[in-house]
Design an enzyme around this catalytic site. Structure first.
Site, mmCIF file in Angstrom:
data_model
loop_
_atom_site.group_PDB
_atom_site.id
_atom_site.type_symbol
_atom_site.label_atom_id
_atom_site.label_comp_id
_atom_site.label_asym_id
_atom_site.label_seq_id
_atom_site.Cartn_x
_atom_site.Cartn_y
_atom_site.Cartn_z
ATOM 1 C CD GLU A 71 -3.356 1.429 2.098
ATOM 2 O OE1 GLU A 71 -3.704 2.319 1.930
ATOM 3 O OE2 GLU A 71 -3.079 0.384 2.627
ATOM 4 C CD GLU A 96 1.644 8.589 4.649
ATOM 5 O OE1 GLU A 96 2.110 9.368 4.409
ATOM 6 O OE2 GLU A 96 0.412 8.327 3.907
ATOM 7 C CG ASP A 146 -1.917 16.048 -3.923
ATOM 8 O OD1 ASP A 146 -2.645 16.421 -4.846
ATOM 9 O OD2 ASP A 146 -1.365 16.391 -2.771
ATOM 10 C CE LYS A 150 -3.663 26.430 -8.327
ATOM 11 N NZ LYS A 150 -2.764 27.376 -7.726
ATOM 12 C CG ASP A 182 -11.899 12.558 -3.747
ATOM 13 O OD1 ASP A 182 -10.738 12.799 -4.418
ATOM 14 O OD2 ASP A 182 -12.022 12.933 -2.560
ATOM 15 C CB THR A 221 -12.397 7.548 3.635
ATOM 16 O OG1 THR A 221 -12.733 8.460 2.950
ATOM 17 C CG2 THR A 221 -11.449 6.462 3.275
ATOM 18 C CG PHE A 223 -12.332 13.103 4.250
ATOM 19 C CD1 PHE A 223 -12.427 14.226 4.954
ATOM 20 C CD2 PHE A 223 -11.240 12.330 5.011
ATOM 21 C CE1 PHE A 223 -11.762 14.694 5.860
ATOM 22 C CE2 PHE A 223 -10.816 12.620 6.108
ATOM 23 C CZ PHE A 223 -10.825 13.980 6.615
#
Length: 242
Positions: A71, A96, A146, A150, A182, A221, A223
């Site tokens: 992961e 991470e 992420d 832009k 998303d 999640t 969010f």
């Protein structure tokens, strides 16, 4: 926070030099809370691994032989802990560099008595280059990377052709790559990049326009739940190595 470096990596193979321009993480600041600090002390010695260039012995690290899933970027670890809990037959190697997130996952590991998670506080690109051999992984999870909204920042996106090829080569035949986002423009780019990789085959049927329903093992999640209530979409892709 800065990316912890526990050892100097050896030079990357000639075919992976391009990856040095891409990092699997975004540097973020954050405070480690008391509970997370206790989790580092109590569970870190057992579940944290040191980055060390050289062949990774998964059986020694986990104390058993089992399918290995990498992961990349687990955030605060809630989804990771859930997946490990519902898939006890699999081992999860989790990368991470965000220290509060690492502490949060360690806390969940202790609270839920999870035995099938090991954590590397290091850039996953270097872990791939210097620790994991080709055809060594049964799966790869990258959830909500992420999107770099832009246009001028799109080159910073993790999911690009050279990196996907690297991931595909690390998968065993039949191994899978599961992505979720998303952000619809990023979802479309992901689909284009993965579809262009000859080592990968899409598992989606024609009715899904290239995307798959959320696999049962991936939880919603907070969010994501909030976004769905607002009418925002979430896109999952699952490709397998041919």
């Amino acid at each position: 926070m800065t990316d912890p470096r526990h050892a100097q990596p050896r030079p990357a193979p000639a075919d992976t030099v391009h990856l040095r321009e891409i990092k699997s993480y975004v540097l973020r600041t954050g405070r480690v809370g008391p509970g997370q600090a206790r989790a580092f002390e109590q569970y870190g010695p057992r579940f944290l691994l040191n980055y060390a260039p050289g062949a990774f012995d998964a059986e020694a690290a986990f104390g058993r032989a089992a399918p290995l899933v990498l992961e990349i970027g687990f955030g605060m670890g809630g989804a990771t802990a859930h997946i490990a809990g519902v898939r006890p037959q699999d081992n999860f190697l989790c990368c991470e560099v965000h220290e509060p997130g690492v502490g949060a996952l360690l806390k969940l590991v202790g609270e839920q008595r999870l035995e099938n998670i090991r954590i590397l506080r290091h850039d996953a690109v270097e872990v791939l280059d210097h620790m994991l051999g080709e055809a060594s992984l049964d799966g790869v999870h990258i959830f909500f990377p992420d999107p770099w909204h832009k246009s001028r920042h799109h080159k910073r996106r993790l999911i690009q052709g050279p990196f996907v090829n690297r991931l595909a080569r690390h998968l065993k035949p039949g191994g899978y790559l599961h992505l979720a986002t998303d952000w619809e423009p990023y979802a479309q780019q992901m689909l284009e990049v993965l579809s262009a990789e000859p080592l990968l085959q899409n598992t989606a049927d024609a009715s899904g326009a290239g995307f798959v329903p959320k696999p049962d093992y991936r939880p919603l999640t907070k969010f994501e739940n909030r976004g769905l209530k607002l009418g925002h979409g979430v896109w999952d892709l699952v490709f397998r190595r041919a």
